[in-house]
Design an enzyme around this catalytic site. Structure first.
Site, PDB file in Angstrom:
ATOM      1  N   THR A 219       0.910  -1.147   0.000  1.00 36.96           N
ATOM      2  CA  THR A 219       0.000   0.000   0.000  1.00 36.96           C
ATOM      3  C   THR A 219       0.942   1.187   0.000  1.00 36.96           C
ATOM      4  O   THR A 219       2.088   1.052   0.405  1.00 36.96           O
ATOM      5  CB  THR A 219      -0.801   0.037   1.327  1.00 36.96           C
ATOM      6  OG1 THR A 219      -1.682  -1.072   1.372  1.00 36.96           O
ATOM      7  CG2 THR A 219      -1.616   1.296   1.504  1.00 36.96           C
ATOM      8  N   GLY A 249     -10.361  -3.250   3.012  1.00 34.57           N
ATOM      9  CA  GLY A 249      -9.340  -3.225   4.061  1.00 34.57           C
ATOM     10  C   GLY A 249      -9.410  -1.959   4.890  1.00 34.57           C
ATOM     11  O   GLY A 249     -10.432  -1.264   4.939  1.00 34.57           O
ATOM     12  N   ASP A 250      -8.305  -1.655   5.515  1.00 34.49           N
ATOM     13  CA  ASP A 250      -8.239  -0.468   6.380  1.00 34.49           C
ATOM     14  C   ASP A 250      -8.022   0.820   5.581  1.00 34.49           C
ATOM     15  O   ASP A 250      -8.405   1.906   6.020  1.00 34.49           O
ATOM     16  CB  ASP A 250      -7.104  -0.622   7.397  1.00 34.49           C
ATOM     17  CG  ASP A 250      -5.752  -0.858   6.731  1.00 34.49           C
ATOM     18  OD1 ASP A 250      -5.698  -1.470   5.638  1.00 34.49           O
ATOM     19  OD2 ASP A 250      -4.739  -0.430   7.299  1.00 34.49           O
ATOM     20  N   THR A 270       0.118   0.725   6.611  1.00 32.89           N
ATOM     21  CA  THR A 270       0.163  -0.335   5.604  1.00 32.89           C
ATOM     22  C   THR A 270       0.296  -1.655   6.352  1.00 32.89           C
ATOM     23  O   THR A 270       0.718  -1.678   7.508  1.00 32.89           O
ATOM     24  CB  THR A 270       1.365  -0.173   4.644  1.00 32.89           C
ATOM     25  OG1 THR A 270       2.583  -0.285   5.399  1.00 32.89           O
ATOM     26  CG2 THR A 270       1.357   1.171   3.937  1.00 32.89           C
ATOM     27  N   GLY A 271      -0.032  -2.736   5.676  1.00 29.85           N
ATOM     28  CA  GLY A 271       0.067  -4.046   6.320  1.00 29.85           C
ATOM     29  C   GLY A 271      -1.305  -4.642   6.540  1.00 29.85           C
ATOM     30  O   GLY A 271      -2.283  -4.227   5.914  1.00 29.85           O
TER      31      GLY A 271
END
Ligand code: ASP
Length: 368
Positions: A219, A249-250, A270-271
């Protein structure tokens, strides 16, 4: 509770907080007033580790007096349009069905506004669409077909975002995920019968991040503060590879993948988005900074929070620490910054010259 940065760099608690009065009752003890000196440089741009060019571009624009959000969006557009970055925009890895679905959010500190799109298909630069959601609608988040229709209405081209390189990775995943379906890997990579000795990490780049389930992470988050102290941020991604179609996602969730408060600072991530979503971690990072924490300490405190909340054995190493990667990046109005992960990682900083890498703070060594 309100805080403000004075020009001398003193973080002051607002009057209500100082009295500890809430709803006519004595609710909380008065928080400490954190005194701190400016140590950072403004303007400042920071990003995830894939943002060397993005930070440089954003800095050029800040130095030319452009708006903070325009600057970071122009920066991440470089990565969104780059077919070789397989975690963002064009060339991003697809979902389980082989379709690239993108998520992005933006927050503009001075106007206290934000916008986002999720699971949008066919648009190379979802960050620009997220800004249009902010500027040209009364909404904050538009998803799926509606987001694509909205982009088309504003003149965006709908294109095929799946490059051959991304399609081949997806195909290899599909052919090796099970020895009980009808998708077979090519004979030279293991032949019939599923994994058959194939190493699913065989052609990963050294910089690739993947989790215990061999899904790729990546990301770009990019945040900046200009010379006047105005702050903006953007996060944009193709999300977790091989995700269930429609998974969000987030990254497009304000408070999780990104949060900006023009009085305090910005944070982004990110992650593994699922871990972030469960604790609204970018919001939490900014709140920790509001309480006076340095950005690096705020990011690290968030990592401790996520680690403590990770209890599902499927997400833990044998030693009980999380088996996935999660990064936070933060800066404050003073021009201080930091990043953190569970294990050693790095991020990008630009204070006016060339972009450079810096090490993130971490909780455990890589092999621990
Ligand atoms: N945070 C992104 C997501 O969960 C993906 C990533 O950064 O790897 O969608």
């Amino acid at each position: 509770m309100s805080f403000r940065w004075s020009r001398r760099g003193i973080l002051q608690a607002g009057a209500a907080a100082g009295l500890g009065i809430l709803g006519g009752k004595r609710a909380l003890a008065a928080p400490a007033v954190h005194v701190r000196r400016f140590q950072g440089n403004r303007p400042l741009v920071i990003s995830s580790g894939n943002g060397l060019a993005a930070c440089a571009r954003a800095m050029e624009m800040l130095q030319a007096g452009e708006d903070t959000l325009d600057a970071v969006i122009a920066g991440v557009n470089i990565v969104e349009e780059d077919p070789d970055d397989m975690s963002v925009g064009y060339g991003g890895l697809p979902n389980e069905a082989g379709v690239v679905q993108l998520d992005s959010s933006v927050m503009h500190g001075p106007s206290r506004n934000g916008g986002a799109v999720a699971a949008i298909e066919g648009i190379k630069t979802p960050s620009k669409v997220a800004k249009l959601v902010m500027d040209r609608t009364d909404h904050v988040l538009i998803v799926g077909q509606g987001a694509q229709d909205f982009a088309e209405a504003h003149g965006f081209q709908v294109e095929n975002l799946l490059t051959d390189r991304a399609r081949e990775r997806w195909l290899r995943w599909k052919e090796t995920m099970s020895d009980r379906d009808d998708w077979l890997p090519a004979p030279q990579t293991g032949g019939r019968g599923g994994r058959g000795g194939l190493d699913p990490t065989a052609d990963l780049d050294a910089a690739d991040e993947f989790d215990a389930f061999f899904r790729y992470h990546g990301t770009i988050n990019c945040n900046c503060v200009d010379a006047a102290g105005d702050i903006s941020g953007v996060t944009t991604t193709s999300g977790l590879s091989w995700k269930i179609p429609g998974r969000v996602g987030d990254s497009p969730i304000l408070g999780a993948g990104l949060y900006v408060d023009n009085d305090v600072g910005a944070a982004g991530s990110t992650g593994r988005g699922e871990a972030n979503l469960l604790d609204c971690c970018s919001f939490l990072t900014v709140e920790f900074m509001r309480q006076g924490m340095h950005p690096k300490d705020a990011c690290l405190e968030v990592m401790r929070r996520v680690a403590a909340k990770t209890v599902d054995p499927r997400l833990l190493r044998k030693d009980g620490t999380p088996n996935f990667s999660l990064n936070f990046y933060a800066l404050n109005k003073a021009g201080e910054y930091g990043g953190a992960n569970f294990r050693p990682s790095r991020f990008v900083v630009n204070e006016g010259g060339e972009s450079r890498y810096e090490d993130s703070a971490y909780l455990w060594e890589r092999d621990q």
